[in-house]
Structures are given as structure tokens and as C-alpha cells.
Design a protein around this motif. Sequence first.
Motif, mmCIF file in Angstrom:
data_model
loop_
_atom_site.group_PDB
_atom_site.id
_atom_site.type_symbol
_atom_site.label_atom_id
_atom_site.label_comp_id
_atom_site.label_asym_id
_atom_site.label_seq_id
_atom_site.Cartn_x
_atom_site.Cartn_y
_atom_site.Cartn_z
ATOM 1 N N UNK A 120 -7.001 9.623 -17.114
ATOM 2 C CA UNK A 120 -7.986 9.229 -16.221
ATOM 3 C C UNK A 120 -8.359 8.009 -16.040
ATOM 4 N N UNK A 121 -8.869 7.381 -17.232
ATOM 5 C CA UNK A 121 -9.024 5.862 -17.494
ATOM 6 C C UNK A 121 -7.917 4.972 -16.850
ATOM 7 N N UNK A 122 -6.600 5.474 -16.973
ATOM 8 C CA UNK A 122 -5.512 4.811 -16.454
ATOM 9 C C UNK A 122 -5.586 4.598 -14.955
ATOM 10 N N UNK A 123 -6.345 5.414 -14.386
ATOM 11 C CA UNK A 123 -6.432 5.288 -12.983
ATOM 12 C C UNK A 123 -7.617 4.547 -12.399
ATOM 13 N N UNK A 162 -11.839 13.888 -14.957
ATOM 14 C CA UNK A 162 -10.609 14.558 -15.430
ATOM 15 C C UNK A 162 -10.170 15.703 -14.979
ATOM 16 N N UNK A 163 -10.865 16.676 -14.568
ATOM 17 C CA UNK A 163 -10.666 18.107 -14.440
ATOM 18 C C UNK A 163 -10.342 18.031 -12.925
ATOM 19 N N UNK A 164 -11.307 17.282 -12.200
ATOM 20 C CA UNK A 164 -10.964 17.322 -10.749
ATOM 21 C C UNK A 164 -9.613 16.471 -10.318
ATOM 22 N N UNK A 165 -9.196 15.595 -11.061
ATOM 23 C CA UNK A 165 -7.908 14.883 -11.006
ATOM 24 C C UNK A 165 -6.932 15.717 -11.583
ATOM 25 N N UNK A 211 0.826 -1.190 0.001
ATOM 26 C CA UNK A 211 0.151 -0.168 -0.066
ATOM 27 C C UNK A 211 0.834 1.250 -0.061
ATOM 28 N N UNK A 212 0.397 2.294 -0.693
ATOM 29 C CA UNK A 212 0.912 3.714 -0.566
ATOM 30 C C UNK A 212 0.371 4.866 -1.048
ATOM 31 N N UNK A 229 -4.533 5.791 -3.298
ATOM 32 C CA UNK A 229 -5.744 6.269 -2.951
ATOM 33 C C UNK A 229 -6.303 6.898 -4.067
ATOM 34 N N UNK A 230 -5.417 7.545 -4.860
ATOM 35 C CA UNK A 230 -5.987 8.291 -6.296
ATOM 36 C C UNK A 230 -6.837 7.216 -6.932
ATOM 37 N N UNK A 231 -6.113 6.168 -7.297
ATOM 38 C CA UNK A 231 -6.813 5.099 -8.014
ATOM 39 C C UNK A 231 -7.792 4.647 -7.276
ATOM 40 N N UNK A 232 -8.068 4.308 -6.357
ATOM 41 C CA UNK A 232 -9.195 3.918 -5.375
ATOM 42 C C UNK A 232 -10.347 4.806 -5.556
ATOM 43 N N UNK A 233 -9.902 6.316 -5.696
ATOM 44 C CA UNK A 233 -10.809 7.287 -5.741
ATOM 45 C C UNK A 233 -11.675 7.209 -7.154
ATOM 46 N N UNK A 234 -10.392 7.260 -7.925
ATOM 47 C CA UNK A 234 -10.993 7.305 -9.583
ATOM 48 C C UNK A 234 -11.977 6.304 -9.736
#
Length: 99
Positions: free
Chosen positions: A73-76, A62-65, A38-39, A43-48
Motif C-alpha cells: 500500500x505504501x508503494x501506491x 490496505x484491506x480496502x485496496x 495518464x492511465x 487513479x489507484x495511486x491518487x486514491x491511496x
Amino acid sequence: MLNQNDFIFISPETGKPYYLEVMNEAMRKVEAACQIKMHPHMLRHMFATAADIADVNGDDLRDFMGHETEEMTKHYTHQTQESALKIMQKTDAILHRKI
């Protein structure tokens, strides 16, 4: 859209943002307790992924991230059982729609 001075993790005691090392230490504790890697960036990936499952508009996400392209964004986002079930339910509704 988040700016450089916007923070996600704020100390409830001080009202100031946590330092990265504090977040890394918290993730090390999660790793030890759960025996998973875990790092904080995860959390960005989990949020997306959660936003994608919730059908958040792709441009808004996309804008928010802070991404330049929706492809980034799809990569996340990552497939989950919940997202797979949602796809199947939507497909089933379309295929069995009464005309």
C-alpha cells in the motif's frame, strides 16, 4: 473490502460498470487535453495518496485496496506538497509543545 463484482466507475445512464476500454479512452482524452501521461491504474495511486494525506488507518487502507501487506500500500502512496506540509506541521507541533 471490495469484491470482484464491486465497481468504482458506473455509468449513470445504464447503472452498469464501464468497460476498461471506455476508461482507457477517457484517459487518452485527458492525456491529449492536458499533455500528460495518464492511465486508469494511476487513479489507484491518487486514491491511496489522498487517503494517506487524510490519515486513513494504514490497515484499513490496505484491506480496502486488497493488498496483503502495508508495504504494498505504501508503494501506491506518493509524496505531495500537501503531505510534506502536514509532516512539517506535525513535527513543529511536537517540537514546540509546552511541557
